[in-house]
Write a protein that holds these residues in place. Structure first.
Motif, PDB file in Angstrom:
ATOM      1  N   VAL A  93       1.907  56.803  -9.425  1.00 32.54           N
ATOM      2  CA  VAL A  93       2.321  58.144  -9.015  1.00 32.54           C
ATOM      3  C   VAL A  93       1.895  58.343  -7.570  1.00 32.54           C
ATOM      4  O   VAL A  93       0.938  57.699  -7.091  1.00 32.54           O
ATOM      5  CB  VAL A  93       1.683  59.225  -9.922  1.00 32.54           C
ATOM      6  CG1 VAL A  93       2.180  59.087 -11.345  1.00 32.54           C
ATOM      7  CG2 VAL A  93       0.162  59.158  -9.867  1.00 32.54           C
ATOM      8  N   ALA A  94       2.577  59.205  -6.870  1.00 33.53           N
ATOM      9  CA  ALA A  94       2.341  59.381  -5.440  1.00 33.53           C
ATOM     10  C   ALA A  94       0.902  59.771  -5.143  1.00 33.53           C
ATOM     11  O   ALA A  94       0.334  59.387  -4.103  1.00 33.53           O
ATOM     12  CB  ALA A  94       3.295  60.435  -4.881  1.00 33.53           C
ATOM     13  N   ILE A 143       5.231  49.265  -5.486  1.00 37.08           N
ATOM     14  CA  ILE A 143       4.110  50.217  -5.432  1.00 37.08           C
ATOM     15  C   ILE A 143       4.551  51.582  -5.950  1.00 37.08           C
ATOM     16  O   ILE A 143       3.856  52.213  -6.750  1.00 37.08           O
ATOM     17  CB  ILE A 143       3.569  50.323  -3.992  1.00 37.08           C
ATOM     18  CG1 ILE A 143       2.938  48.993  -3.555  1.00 37.08           C
ATOM     19  CG2 ILE A 143       2.551  51.449  -3.873  1.00 37.08           C
ATOM     20  CD1 ILE A 143       2.587  48.929  -2.087  1.00 37.08           C
ATOM     21  N   SER A 144       5.718  52.033  -5.512  1.00 33.94           N
ATOM     22  CA  SER A 144       6.239  53.323  -5.974  1.00 33.94           C
ATOM     23  C   SER A 144       6.526  53.312  -7.470  1.00 33.94           C
ATOM     24  O   SER A 144       6.331  54.315  -8.166  1.00 33.94           O
ATOM     25  CB  SER A 144       7.521  53.672  -5.210  1.00 33.94           C
ATOM     26  OG  SER A 144       7.261  53.774  -3.829  1.00 33.94           O
ATOM     27  N   GLU A 145       6.980  52.170  -7.981  1.00 31.24           N
ATOM     28  CA  GLU A 145       7.278  52.024  -9.399  1.00 31.24           C
ATOM     29  C   GLU A 145       6.004  52.008 -10.237  1.00 31.24           C
ATOM     30  O   GLU A 145       5.974  52.515 -11.358  1.00 31.24           O
ATOM     31  CB  GLU A 145       8.048  50.710  -9.594  1.00 31.24           C
ATOM     32  CG  GLU A 145       8.695  50.530 -10.947  1.00 31.24           C
ATOM     33  CD  GLU A 145       9.504  49.243 -10.974  1.00 31.24           C
ATOM     34  OE1 GLU A 145      10.747  49.345 -10.986  1.00 31.24           O
ATOM     35  OE2 GLU A 145       8.916  48.153 -10.963  1.00 31.24           O
ATOM     36  N   GLN A 173       7.153  47.704  -1.330  1.00 30.98           N
ATOM     37  CA  GLN A 173       7.044  49.169  -1.343  1.00 30.98           C
ATOM     38  C   GLN A 173       7.663  49.748  -2.610  1.00 30.98           C
ATOM     39  O   GLN A 173       7.135  50.700  -3.204  1.00 30.98           O
ATOM     40  CB  GLN A 173       7.724  49.750  -0.099  1.00 30.98           C
ATOM     41  CG  GLN A 173       7.023  49.429   1.206  1.00 30.98           C
ATOM     42  CD  GLN A 173       5.705  50.177   1.390  1.00 30.98           C
ATOM     43  OE1 GLN A 173       5.287  50.959   0.545  1.00 30.98           O
ATOM     44  NE2 GLN A 173       5.041  49.927   2.509  1.00 30.98           N
ATOM     45  N   HIS A 174       8.790  49.172  -3.034  1.00 31.57           N
ATOM     46  CA  HIS A 174       9.438  49.649  -4.255  1.00 31.57           C
ATOM     47  C   HIS A 174       8.532  49.433  -5.465  1.00 31.57           C
ATOM     48  O   HIS A 174       8.424  50.308  -6.344  1.00 31.57           O
ATOM     49  CB  HIS A 174      10.771  48.936  -4.459  1.00 31.57           C
ATOM     50  CG  HIS A 174      11.519  49.404  -5.664  1.00 31.57           C
ATOM     51  ND1 HIS A 174      12.183  50.618  -5.716  1.00 31.57           N
ATOM     52  CD2 HIS A 174      11.704  48.824  -6.892  1.00 31.57           C
ATOM     53  CE1 HIS A 174      12.736  50.771  -6.907  1.00 31.57           C
ATOM     54  NE2 HIS A 174      12.459  49.687  -7.642  1.00 31.57           N
ATOM     55  N   VAL A 226      -1.281  56.798  -4.614  1.00 29.59           N
ATOM     56  CA  VAL A 226      -1.061  56.145  -3.326  1.00 29.59           C
ATOM     57  C   VAL A 226      -1.765  56.940  -2.243  1.00 29.59           C
ATOM     58  O   VAL A 226      -2.428  56.386  -1.363  1.00 29.59           O
ATOM     59  CB  VAL A 226       0.444  56.015  -3.016  1.00 29.59           C
ATOM     60  CG1 VAL A 226       0.654  55.398  -1.640  1.00 29.59           C
ATOM     61  CG2 VAL A 226       1.151  55.201  -4.090  1.00 29.59           C
ATOM     62  N   ALA A 266      -0.762  47.868  -5.744  1.00 33.42           N
ATOM     63  CA  ALA A 266      -0.848  49.086  -6.550  1.00 33.42           C
ATOM     64  C   ALA A 266      -2.153  49.121  -7.339  1.00 33.42           C
ATOM     65  O   ALA A 266      -2.817  50.172  -7.435  1.00 33.42           O
ATOM     66  CB  ALA A 266       0.349  49.174  -7.491  1.00 33.42           C
TER      67      ALA A 266
END
Length: 406
Positions: free
Chosen positions: A363-364, A358-360, A355-356, A367, A326
């Motif tokens: 913000v999208a 990175i999402s945490e 993956q979780h 990414v 991230a």
């Protein structure tokens, strides 16, 4: 630390021909011209010169297809015996020496178990001189010349000054190494971070040609990273850029091999995974800090079969890796993040938590369109990359030497 070379338009064209032949294998003269934007007359002249120097060979006429009329093309290829290079991979308690011929093919490889942490800088220089000399003696008579040497090291190096700044495989710091080898072997010597060798090899693959902003993360005993920005390696002021493994995941957390706490490496590396597995009695303690490949595969298999402790260990590793990635996405916005190295064996067990995380963490929009993929470690790409880098760096000197001999 390369020896000087000339740089002219014809010289550049000759280098382009050599490197195309190394990448493509045997190629017809007419196709070489089209691939490099060189006239047929120039390619004919260059190939005649290279044939005379013994740098290329002519292959028998390619067998024409029955329906194709006209004379078949004669193919030319690099002469593998024109020169050779030696790549040395230095890691904790082990060195690997690999010989690559002028065509970039591996023709010899050997391993030596060495207590690297007990070596002084002088000991290391003496050891490398002895091991490379022995390898060169084995190759005597097979090649025209030794073109160069590459030393690929875990840790932080200054390629420009030939200095090992810090490595987890060694107990000393800030040691000049390359100059001693240049003087001893009278050839060019490259000192490179091992991850930089790997990214140079991957970046040349057609599958990644559309990714000039490329990040390669190497999982294994340690955690390495290399970054290309618009196709150019980003190494920082003193060669210590992109040390993902020693960025922080958890302040005052697990102990890292660098001596600090909370590094990503202290959760994701082989020694960290093994340490956790022993602590929770998932694996038996054989009193080593350097787990074997079979031990790590056993741990990976246990996670794949649903062992709760093994799954938890890999989930924590995936979370640490995810937070590291991230940060990479936020700072560099790469086209592609490739995860490879021997430790990629456990990627499937880490992936969901990674993956979780990175999402945490992001913000999208941060990414974005960046792809995150794994690349199989079915061969050690460190030495392959080191061979390719050394040949590329020494082609000019090989041309000069063959001209002088002629």
């Amino acid at each position: 630390m390369s020896l000087p070379s000339t740089d002219t338009s014809r010289h550049d064209n000759i280098l382009a021909v050599l490197r195309t032949l190394r990448e493509q294998g045997p190629v017809a003269r007419v196709d070489l011209g089209a691939l490099n934007g060189i006239s047929s007359a120039t390619v004919t002249s260059i190939s005649a010169e290279l044939l005379q120097q013994g740098l290329i060979t002519e292959h028998p006429h390619a067998t024409p297809r029955p329906a194709v009329r006209g004379r078949p093309k004669t193919l030319i290829a690099l002469d593998p015996q024109a020169a050779y290079v030696v790549c040395i991979k230095l890691s904790i308690n082990e060195i690997q020496l690999v010989v690559g011929n002028f065509a970039g093919q591996v023709c010899h490889s050997e391993y030596h178990i060495i207590p690297t942490l007990k070596l002084t800088a002088d000991d290391l220089v003496t050891l490398l001189q002895e091991k490379v000399s022995a390898v060169c003696a084995q190759q005597q008579g097979k090649f025209q010349r030794l073109a160069g040497i590459c030393l690929a090291v875990q840790g932080v190096v200054s390629s420009a000054y030939g200095t090992i700044i810090w490595s987890p495989a060694l107990s000393f710091r800030n040691a000049s190494i390359s100059d001693h080898l240049v003087e001893y072997f009278n050839c060019s010597v490259l000192l490179e971070n091992d991850a930089n060798c790997i990214i140079s090899l991957l970046a040349a693959q057609p599958a990644y040609a559309d990714s000039p902003n490329l990040v390669v993360i190497m999982l294994g005993y340690g955690i390495g990273m290399s970054v290309l920005i618009n196709g150019v390696p980003f190494v920082g002021a003193n060669g210590s850029a992109a040390e993902l493994g020693h960025s922080k995941y958890q302040p005052d957390g697990a102990l890292c091999a660098c001596g600090r706490r909370g590094c990503i490496e202290a959760y994701v590396s082989d020694y960290a995974l093994y340490r956790e597995a022993v602590h929770h009695s998932v694996l038996l303690n054989d009193e080593t800090t350097h787990p074997s490949e079979s031990q790590m595969r056993s741990l990976t298999q246990m996670a794949a079969q649903g062992d709760p402790q093994a799954m938890r260990i890999y989930a924590e590793a995936g979370r640490a890796l995810g937070y590291g990635i991230a940060n990479v996405l936020a700072l560099f916005n790469p086209d592609l993040v490739l995860i490879t190295g021997a430790g990629v064996r456990g990627f499937d067990a880490m992936q969901e938590a990674m993956q979780h995380a990175i999402s945490e963490a992001l913000v999208a929009e941060l990414v974005g369109s960046t792809r995150i993929e794994s690349h199989a470690w079915d061969q050690d790409m460190t030495c392959m990359g080191g061979i390719a880098m050394t040949l590329y760096a020494t082609d000019s000197q090989t041309l000069l030497s063959t001209n002088e001999r002629a």
